[in-house]
Design an enzyme around this catalytic site. Structure first.
Site, PDB file in Angstrom:
ATOM      1  N   ASP A  55      -4.743   2.062   0.487  1.00  0.00           N
ATOM      2  CA  ASP A  55      -5.395   0.931   0.158  1.00  0.00           C
ATOM      3  C   ASP A  55      -6.653   1.101  -1.296  1.00  0.00           C
ATOM      4  O   ASP A  55      -7.112   2.110  -1.727  1.00  0.00           O
ATOM      5  CB  ASP A  55      -7.181   0.367   1.056  1.00  0.00           C
ATOM      6  CG  ASP A  55      -7.404  -0.724   0.554  1.00  0.00           C
ATOM      7  OD1 ASP A  55      -6.948  -1.853  -0.090  1.00  0.00           O
ATOM      8  OD2 ASP A  55      -8.831  -1.123   0.241  1.00  0.00           O
TER       9      ASP A  55
ATOM     10  N   GLU B  11      -1.107   1.365  -3.362  1.00  0.00           N
ATOM     11  CA  GLU B  11      -1.793   0.201  -4.160  1.00  0.00           C
ATOM     12  C   GLU B  11      -1.683   0.033  -4.831  1.00  0.00           C
ATOM     13  O   GLU B  11      -3.484   0.704  -5.531  1.00  0.00           O
ATOM     14  CB  GLU B  11      -2.676  -0.756  -3.073  1.00  0.00           C
ATOM     15  CG  GLU B  11      -2.523  -2.290  -3.599  1.00  0.00           C
ATOM     16  CD  GLU B  11      -4.610  -3.327  -3.034  1.00  0.00           C
ATOM     17  OE1 GLU B  11      -4.380  -4.103  -3.342  1.00  0.00           O
ATOM     18  OE2 GLU B  11      -5.065  -2.014  -2.970  1.00  0.00           O
TER      19      GLU B  11
ATOM     20  N   HIS C  20      -1.048 -10.325   1.232  1.00  0.00           N
ATOM     21  CA  HIS C  20      -2.966 -11.484   1.784  1.00  0.00           C
ATOM     22  C   HIS C  20      -3.301 -11.448   0.962  1.00  0.00           C
ATOM     23  O   HIS C  20      -4.603 -12.237   1.160  1.00  0.00           O
ATOM     24  CB  HIS C  20      -3.195 -10.303   3.183  1.00  0.00           C
ATOM     25  CG  HIS C  20      -3.769  -8.853   2.528  1.00  0.00           C
ATOM     26  ND1 HIS C  20      -2.647  -7.682   1.864  1.00  0.00           N
ATOM     27  CD2 HIS C  20      -5.088  -8.271   1.897  1.00  0.00           C
ATOM     28  CE1 HIS C  20      -3.303  -7.222   1.521  1.00  0.00           C
ATOM     29  NE2 HIS C  20      -4.881  -7.106   1.964  1.00  0.00           N
ATOM     30  N   ASP C  21      -3.471 -10.754  -0.808  1.00  0.00           N
ATOM     31  CA  ASP C  21      -4.491 -10.751  -1.431  1.00  0.00           C
ATOM     32  C   ASP C  21      -3.854 -12.083  -2.307  1.00  0.00           C
ATOM     33  O   ASP C  21      -4.457 -12.676  -3.099  1.00  0.00           O
ATOM     34  CB  ASP C  21      -4.300  -9.468  -2.283  1.00  0.00           C
ATOM     35  CG  ASP C  21      -5.354  -9.258  -1.287  1.00  0.00           C
ATOM     36  OD1 ASP C  21      -6.072  -8.949  -0.724  1.00  0.00           O
ATOM     37  OD2 ASP C  21      -5.035  -7.368  -1.569  1.00  0.00           O
TER      38      ASP C  21
END
Ligand code: GLC
Ligand code: CA
Length: 566
Positions: free
Chosen positions: A199, A257, A335-336
């Site tokens: 992340d 990410e 999900h963003d």
């Protein structure tokens, strides 16, 4: 020939929204276990779970207060072990979301650090004195709004947080922090997980001295990413981390990410193979433009559509630069971001456009990363389906949009689309009150969408779900795993590319518009040997291919004789 590096097809599960089993309206690990057969039936090879560690849930688990404990909201360690084993029994790998850049302010390290400058954990985080006038140390703004600096409650220094103020950034310059993170990764890999999604790792290094962004106006805060994204020391941190865990777990899969990475930076993050990430997710894939050409409204009050020309350029670049030596990711949503069909498809042609998008993206070179629910054409959660508290938090945006003259229905839709809640709606399993997700009202809201449930689509051979299965089956064949790639010159709304090996050529043609279109390509001079996949209607006559709105077709030529000669 390329080795098995590019063999993953990843299915992203937002655990809170996937399947609830204890009736609290929040998805849990038991729910994922119950749905493993379904996941396996899609043809994916790995699942990526958004964070499931103990957390105050300020940012849905990205604020970790204990990396070694499963949040009771989701289950416990025993259930997690069962999940890992059950996934492996079906040949599915398990990828955990590892939050390396920050912890929760409730984490014991930060609680210790707050005790004062002499505390051994103080140096786990980033501190700075205020400016002489007492104001925050610089003018950087956080991703979640406001300054990146927050004053400590019982002292006079500020700590840095790129995200929420309850998510203080770790100090990666401190070797102890780096060791802690390696230990934690090793702990979970020993439990049997197969990989990590890293992340926000591109933010782990910050510009020394934390200089003000000089172009800001006095008093203005700016998102000065050049001072905290993709800095050179990230490469060292990443490589050391990867090296340390792969000594013991040589096959540990790392999905990074890297939101603002351009192709060249993606190469640094993935090469040489095995020394850094296996692949990275960049948010730069989707250049957008206002939906209407002439509009007096400010950009944020306009709906956006994909700029197809720029998108072609971007895809071609990633395929050419990253695809030739490394491994791009292939995705439409996460999900963003908003959901694929709402953001890039056409709700008037919901099924056709969902299928066309899948064909277009996933048969390119690289690793598909699907978001739960896109395989049934799930769209952004509807405003009225959200919990009242969430509706209240979005109301300000709705009012702003209304102020610009946008009708209420549209304004609500846009407010959702511009927010992360868009994609986090509950998975739609069955036509029931809460879509078979829970017996109680889902935390995230759930659409009432009868045709777009798993049970409705599983029995229809022409459903979005059936199409996804075919795309993924095809994806696993040699030409789509290992073949070369070339994007073809075509009208703006047609996305067409070739994939080829010594034995085979495949032509993928996608009609990305609500009109019929006729195209021609050199390859069509010769009759294809097979039609590998279609959606919508197509007609091939005299080297000309006509496609119905949002249709796609994959044609194949075998090169057997040539293959034998070589
Ligand atoms: C990543 C996640 C996002 C989260 C943030 C902070 O960008 O995808 O959901 O809010 O990191 O951890
Ligand atoms: Ca639950």
């Amino acid at each position: 020939m390329a080795q098995a590096w590019n063999s993953e097809i990843i299915y992203q599960i937002y655990p809170k929204s996937f399947q609830d089993t204890n009736g609290d309206g929040v998805g849990d690990l038991r729910g994922i276990i119950q749905r493993l057969d379904y996941i396996h039936s899609l043809g994916v090879t790995a699942i990526w779970l958004n964070p499931i560690f103990q957390s105050p849930q300020v940012d849905n688990g990205y604020d970790v207060s204990d990396y070694y404990t499963i949040d009771p909201l989701f289950g416990d360690m025993k259930t997690m072990e069962e999940l890992i084993h059950s996934a492996h029994d079906r040949g599915l790998k398990v990828i955990f979301d590892m939050v390396l850049n920050h912890t929760s302010s409730r984490h014991k390290w930060f609680q210790e650090a707050l005790k004062g400058r002499d505390n051994p954990y103080r140096d786990y985080y980033l501190w700075k004195d205020p400016k002489p006038d007492g104001s925050p140390p610089n003018n950087w703004s956080s991703f979640f709004g406001g300054s990146v600096w927050e004053k400590e409650p019982n002292g006079d220094q500020y700590y840095l947080h790129l995200f929420d103020k309850e998510m203080p950034d770790l100090n990666w310059e401190n070797p102890k922090v780096r060791e802690e993170m390696v230990d934690m990764a090793r702990f979970w890999l020993s439990k049997g997980i197969d990989g990590l999604r890293l992340d926000a790792f591109i933010h782990m290094a910050k510009e020394p001295g934390y200089p003000d962004a000089p172009y800001a106006k006095p008093g203005e805060l700016v998102q000065a990413e050049e001072y905290f994204a993709n800095l050179p020391s990230i490469d060292t941190y990443l490589r050391d981390f990867a090296h340390s865990i792969r000594q013991e777990f040589p096959n540990a899969y790392l999905l990074g990410e890297a939101a603002s990475a351009i192709p060249e930076r993606a190469l640094d993050y993935t090469l040489p193979r095995g020394e850094a990430c296996d692949s990275v997710v960049s948010f730069r894939y989707f250049p957008m433009k206002p939906a209407k050409k002439e509009s007096v409204l400010p950009r944020e009050a306009q709906s956006e559509v994909l700029n197809k020309r720029e998108f072609k350029k971007t895809m071609a670049e990633w395929q050419r630069i990253v695809g030739s030596v490394s491994e791009p990711t292939l995705y439409w949503n996460n999900h963003d971001l908003g959901r694929a069909v709402s953001r890039f498809g056409d709700e008037a042609y919901r099924e056709a456009s969902s299928k066309m998008l899948a064909t277009l993206m996933y048969l390119q070179k690289g690793t598909p990363v699907l978001l739960y629910g896109e395989e049934i054409g799930m769209r952004n959660v509807e405003f009225d389906a959200l919990r009242p508290a969430v509706q209240v938090s979005l109301q300000k945006r709705v009012d702003e949009l209304r102020h610009w003259g946008i009708p209420e229905k549209e304004a609500k839709k846009m407010a959702v689309a511009q927010n992360v809640v868009a994609s986090r709606g509950a998975m739609q399993w069955e036509e029931e009150t809460y879509a078979g997700f829970s017996t109680d009202r889902p935390w995230s809201g759930v659409n009432n969408d009868a045709a777009h449930t798993v049970s409705a689509q599983a029995i229809r051979p022409d459903s979005v779900l059936s199409h996804y299965k075919k795309v993924l089956e095809l994806k696993k064949t040699d030409v789509f795993m290992n073949g070369a790639y070339r994007l073809l010159v075509a009208p703006e709304s047609v996305f067409a590319y070739l994939r080829w090996t010594d034995a085979q050529t495949a032509l993928v043609v996608c009609n990305y518009q609500p009109n019929e279109e006729t195209v021609t390509f050199e390859e069509l001079a010769e009759e294809p040997n097979a039609v590998l996949l279609t959606n919508g209607e197509h007609q091939l006559r005299d080297g000309k291919l006509t496609l119905s709105p949002y249709a796609s077709v994959v044609l194949e030529w075998k090169k057997e004789s040539k293959g034998k000669e070589e």
